[in-house]
Design a protein around this motif. Sequence first.
Motif, PDB file in Angstrom:
ATOM      1  N   LEU A  35       0.848  -1.195   0.000  1.00 25.71           N
ATOM      2  CA  LEU A  35       0.000   0.000   0.000  1.00 25.71           C
ATOM      3  C   LEU A  35       0.875   1.234   0.000  1.00 25.71           C
ATOM      4  N   MET A  39      -3.177   5.456  -0.157  1.00 23.37           N
ATOM      5  CA  MET A  39      -4.181   4.387  -0.167  1.00 23.37           C
ATOM      6  C   MET A  39      -4.627   4.051   1.254  1.00 23.37           C
ATOM      7  N   GLN A  40      -3.669   3.956   2.160  1.00 26.09           N
ATOM      8  CA  GLN A  40      -4.005   3.631   3.544  1.00 26.09           C
ATOM      9  C   GLN A  40      -4.897   4.701   4.154  1.00 26.09           C
ATOM     10  N   THR A  70      -6.107   7.334  -6.985  1.00 19.39           N
ATOM     11  CA  THR A  70      -5.954   6.482  -5.796  1.00 19.39           C
ATOM     12  C   THR A  70      -7.122   5.509  -5.688  1.00 19.39           C
ATOM     13  N   LEU A  74      -7.246   1.425  -5.849  1.00 19.86           N
ATOM     14  CA  LEU A  74      -7.871   0.620  -4.799  1.00 19.86           C
ATOM     15  C   LEU A  74      -8.908  -0.332  -5.397  1.00 19.86           C
ATOM     16  N   ARG A  77      -7.264  -3.236  -7.261  1.00 23.70           N
ATOM     17  CA  ARG A  77      -6.721  -4.240  -6.335  1.00 23.70           C
ATOM     18  C   ARG A  77      -7.808  -4.969  -5.544  1.00 23.70           C
ATOM     19  N   GLY A 100     -10.034  -5.173   1.559  1.00 25.73           N
ATOM     20  CA  GLY A 100      -9.501  -3.857   1.884  1.00 25.73           C
ATOM     21  C   GLY A 100      -9.453  -3.611   3.378  1.00 25.73           C
ATOM     22  N   ALA A 104      -6.125  -2.816   5.388  1.00 26.39           N
ATOM     23  CA  ALA A 104      -6.073  -1.523   6.090  1.00 26.39           C
ATOM     24  C   ALA A 104      -5.781  -1.708   7.576  1.00 26.39           C
ATOM     25  N   ALA A 107      -2.162  -2.553   7.841  1.00 31.73           N
ATOM     26  CA  ALA A 107      -1.381  -1.357   7.524  1.00 31.73           C
ATOM     27  C   ALA A 107      -1.446  -0.321   8.639  1.00 31.73           C
TER      28      ALA A 107
END
Length: 155
Positions: A35, A39-40, A70, A74, A77, A100, A104, A107
């Motif tokens: 990431l 994105m995070q 962005t 996302l 992916r 996701g 997340a 992350a």
Amino acid sequence: MAAPERAQRDITGLLNAAGHTLSNRLAAALAEVDLTPRMQCVLIHAMEEERTQIQLAALSFLDKTTMVSTVDELEKRGLAERRQSATDRRARIIAVTDKGRRVAEEAQAIVDRVHGEALAGVAPEGRKAFLDLLTSLAGPDANPGPQPIRRARGK
């Protein structure tokens, strides 16, 4: 010809250098889960509540164009998707997928670790004051997201 004497340290330069260093550390750390910091940030804000791209862009300090690319990434992916709002049929929101959400959450632990390491040199009792100072420097009207620099028109 001598340079003028500085009354203050170059706060702008120091903040820029610190921000650049921290951004690079965060990007390298988040690469572990494939990431980017952008994105995070978008995923976390989208998980908090139903939000449009424009709302997420403001919260994530992103301009509209960067936000679109962005969210496109996302979606590609399988981490988020554009959906119709449950409360406003005219609005489209960014919804985080189960995949996701898992990424997340993993992350966020990395983000917290990197931020903790960055603050390690600040005494615990000084951390709140430091964060309050940064917030104050950003200003009460700070609009998250890059703002164009307004230059005076030539005469």
